[in-house]
Every structure is written in structure tokens, then in C-alpha cells.
Scaffold this active site. Structure first.
Site, PDB file in Angstrom:
ATOM      1  N   SER A 117       9.429  25.241   7.031  1.00  0.00           N
ATOM      2  CA  SER A 117      10.426  25.778   6.124  1.00  0.00           C
ATOM      3  C   SER A 117      10.207  27.288   6.054  1.00  0.00           C
ATOM      4  CB  SER A 117      10.272  25.121   4.752  1.00  0.00           C
ATOM      5  OG  SER A 117      11.232  25.648   3.849  1.00  0.00           O
ATOM      6  N   LYS A 135      16.625  25.688   5.901  1.00  0.00           N
ATOM      7  CA  LYS A 135      15.230  25.328   5.620  1.00  0.00           C
ATOM      8  C   LYS A 135      15.122  24.433   4.380  1.00  0.00           C
ATOM      9  CE  LYS A 135      13.067  27.538   8.977  1.00  0.00           C
ATOM     10  NZ  LYS A 135      12.498  26.796  10.113  1.00  0.00           N
TER      11      LYS A 135
END
Ligand SMILES: NC(=O)c1ccc[n+]([C@@H]2O[C@H](COP(=O)([O-])OP(=O)(O)OC[C@H]3O[C@@H](n4cnc5c(N)ncnc54)[C@H](OP(=O)(O)O)[C@@H]3O)[C@@H](O)[C@H]2O)c1
Length: 228
Positions: A117, A135
Site C-alpha cells: 500500500s 492502494k
């Protein structure tokens, strides 16, 4: 162990580390990683329907998905097509690879999966709308799969880096001479990340030492996401 995106940056540093530890490596990406002894599968995350993943092994103890983007622009300038492309690279590429690798991961009876992420999923930063959308979905995927795959003893976690010195960040101009000092200073620990900072956490999450950690998003970010 399968690493997608081992030709550059964090994925490459991780592959070097795991190679040193004696892991048997499979890599997937458009380019063959240099200096890595692996079975390489030519694979493009933006062409998921066209890739041949028949070379995957029967058993995989881990999967890391490193392809990703940093597309920073004002919301008004970002096109819907650019949102779609970032989503495809960051999310749907991971989905496709995970689906192909699932039988081999299940076969392991004790596998680790790590997705990437960014600090900009938890924190709101201007110009980050597209990467933040993609993300945030990666984090959702990690948590949802962690729940679904726990009965198979497959652990799924995400690492959320802040700005890290890799070709991705350099090519985006984020570490140019005139920006580097400010970038370092923005972080409570006084510097941007190194690929080793992120690869080290990733290797830990893949290891048996992290055998009771799943469904987590772990910030490796010099204090950026939690400190003032
Ligand atoms: N660097 C940062 O500041 C930062 C910050 C937050 C999050 N992240 C995340 O961390 C992860 C790793 O980033 P990085 O900085 O190490 O990036 P990087 O240096 O650009 O490496 C990305 C890797 O992904 C592969 N890749 C890119 N597009 C691909 C495609 N269409 N199909 C298959 N493979 C593809 C590349 O391999 P090929 O070109 O050989 O295909 C390369 O090996 C990414 O998910 C990124 O979003 C990075």
C-alpha cells in the site's frame, strides 16, 4: 517464493535478500531481474488475460506483489483512464496473480502474502487521489483475503511505505536535488526510506517469525503516518 516486480526497487532488494537466505525464487514481471537466480515468468500486470503462468510451481510458500505506481496530479487533471490504469496495475494485477497462485499457496499449508500500500492510503495528501484510491483497495484486498484464507494457514498482510528511494520515486521526480532535503525533513525520523527498510519488513512478514500476524497494514514510513 514468488515475487512480482523483482527487477527494480523494493522487489529487487527483497529478491537479493531472500536469495542470500537460500530461498527458491520465482519472479514475474516484464523484465528478467538482474543478479537474481530465479525461474522468471514474463508477465505484464496490465495484460492479465494474455499472460502465461503455467510455469508456476505446485507449491508456493509466499507471494509478494510489488508492481505499483506514484501518479501525483491535481484531481482536475487526472483522467478517468489514469484512475483505471492505476487500479489495474496496483489491484487487478495482484488479484490475477493471486488467483493463479492460489492452488500452490494452499498446497503449502503455511504461506505468506505481502502486498504494498502507501502512507497516502491512511493519510490524506493532496495530488494523491488516484494512488490513494488504488492502494486503499489493496488494503481492502489484503484484509478480506486474510480472513478468507486463514483456514488454509495463508497469512496476508500489506506494507505501507512512505517515500522510498527507488527508481519509481526517482522517475517521478520526487527525489530530485531540489526536493530531497524537504522530503527527508518531512519525516519524523529525518529521512526518506531505503529499499532495505521496506524489504526487511516484507521478509519478516513472509517468515515463520510472523506466523501469528495476518490482516495487518504495517506502516514503514519514518513515523509519517502516526506522529506529528
Ligand atoms: N518508492 C516509493 O516511494 C513507494 C512509496 C509507497 C508505496 N510504494 C509501493 O511499493 C511497491 C514497490 O515500489 P518500488 O518503488 O520498488 O517500484 P519500482 O522500483 O518501480 O519497481 C516496480 C516493479 O514492478 C514491476 N512492474 C511495473 N509495472 C509492471 C507491469 N505492468 N507488469 C508487471 N510488472 C510491473 C517492475 O518490473 P518490470 O518493469 O520488469 O515489469 C518493477 O520490478 C509499489 O507497489 C509501490 O506503489 C512505493
Amino acid at each position: 517464493m514468488l515475487i512480482a516486480g523483482a527487477s527494480s526497487g523494493i522487489g529487487h532488494t527483497l529478491a537479493l535478500q531472500l536469495q542470500k537466505e537460500g530461498a527458491t525464487l520465482f519472479t514475474a514481471g516484464r523484465r528478467q531481474p538482474e543478479g537474481i537466480q530465479s525461474t522468471h515468468l514474463v508477465w505484464d500486470a496490465l495484460r492479465t488475460g494474455e499472460n502465461d503462468l503455467s510455469g508456476l510451481p505446485d507449491t508456493l510458500h509466499g507471494l509478494v506483489y510489488a508492481p505499483g505506481s506514484i501518479r501525483l496530479a491535481p484531481f482536475g487533471k487526472l483522467t478517468v483512464e489514469q484512475f483505471r490504469e492505476d487500479f489495474e496495475l496496483n489491484v487487478l494485477g495482484a488479484v490475477a496473480l493471486l488467483k493463479a497462485a492460489m492452488p500452490a499457496l494452499i498446497q503449502s499449508r503455511s504461506a505468506g502474502v505481502v502486498l504494498f500500500s502507501t502512507v497516502a492510503a491512511k493519510m490524506g495528501f493532496g495530488l494523491h487521489a488516484s494512488v490513494s484510491v488504488a492502494k486503499s483497495a489493496v488494503e481492502g484486498l489484503a484484509k478480506s483475503l486474510a480472513a478468507e484464507l486463514a483456514p488454509y494457514r495463508i497469512r496476508v498482510n500489506a506494507v505501507a511505505p512512505s517515500l522510498t528511494d527507488t527508481p519509481l520515486a526517482r522517475n517521478a521526480g520526487l527525489l530530485d536535488d531540489n526536493r530531497r532535503a524537504a522530503a527527508d525533513k518531512r519525516h519524523p525520523l529525518g529521512r526518506v526510506g531505503t529499499p532495505e527498510d521496506i524489504a526487511g519488513m516484507t521478509a519478516f512478514l513472509l517468515s515463520e517469525e510472523a506466523g501469528w500476524i495476518t490482516g495487518q497494514v504495517i506502516g514503514v514510513d519514518g513515523g509519517m503516518s502516526n506522529l506529528k
